[in-house]
Design an enzyme around this catalytic site. Sequence first.
Site, short mmCIF file in Angstrom:
data_model
loop_
_atom_site.label_atom_id
_atom_site.label_comp_id
_atom_site.label_asym_id
_atom_site.label_seq_id
_atom_site.Cartn_x
_atom_site.Cartn_y
_atom_site.Cartn_z
CG HIS A 1 0.46 -1.15 -15.68
ND1 HIS A 1 0.15 -2.43 -15.27
CD2 HIS A 1 1.34 -1.27 -16.71
CE1 HIS A 1 0.82 -3.29 -16.04
NE2 HIS A 1 1.54 -2.62 -16.91
N GLY B 1 0.78 -1.23 0.00
CA GLY B 1 0.00 0.00 0.00
C GLY B 1 0.81 1.28 0.00
CB SER B 2 4.24 2.25 -1.05
OG SER B 2 4.26 1.97 -2.43
#
Length: 194
Positions: free
Chosen positions: A107, A12-13
């Site tokens: 992405h 979750g950075s």
Amino acid sequence: MKRVAILISGGGSNMVSLARSMTGDHPARPVLVLSNRPEAGGLAKARDLGIPTRTLDHRGRPREEFDAELAQILTESGAEIAAFAGFMRILSPRFFEGYGGGMLNIHPSLLPKYPGLNTHARAIEAGDQEAGCTVHEVIPELDAGPILGQARVPIALGDSAETLAERVLPMEHQLYPEVLRRYAMGDRTPVFLG
Ligand code: GRF
């Protein structure tokens, strides 16, 4: 003020970067962090940031049933924007039938090059001079929606997928919050960094 749900599967950075950016006069606020994996490290980070969390375990669930429930949770959260951030699930049409908000994804490649997985290894293997990340709107076709931002980094001689990822990830943390800020204001002017 737009409400944003952030979807994660791992550390979750990107979620942390997005959540920290939504303060002051920013036009959006995080209302939910959801993970398909109960053990995702990002859930604890979300709780530390005071953001409500949910898990929806995909294991043992038919894809269409999972997608329908995921869409329902997002709709019920009131989130006008779903920000996918390291969310490692491919969404079936059932999801898009159930959720009508805006959807963004980050992405780790310079789309349209290298949709799918193992993007950094593929760029190195191809002998590319540069790599990077892309924020795009999410449509049913995987990693294929309109591009709203890209950040480029050089590929260094001797780079591995890991060293390249270490160079790209900080750019993700710069790019995604800037794209989200504009998107929340209805501004779709693409952002290009690096
Ligand atoms: C990042 O490389 C992101 O581009 C991809 O998932 C990786 C991990 O992201 N989608 P995070 O640290 O969980 O945000």
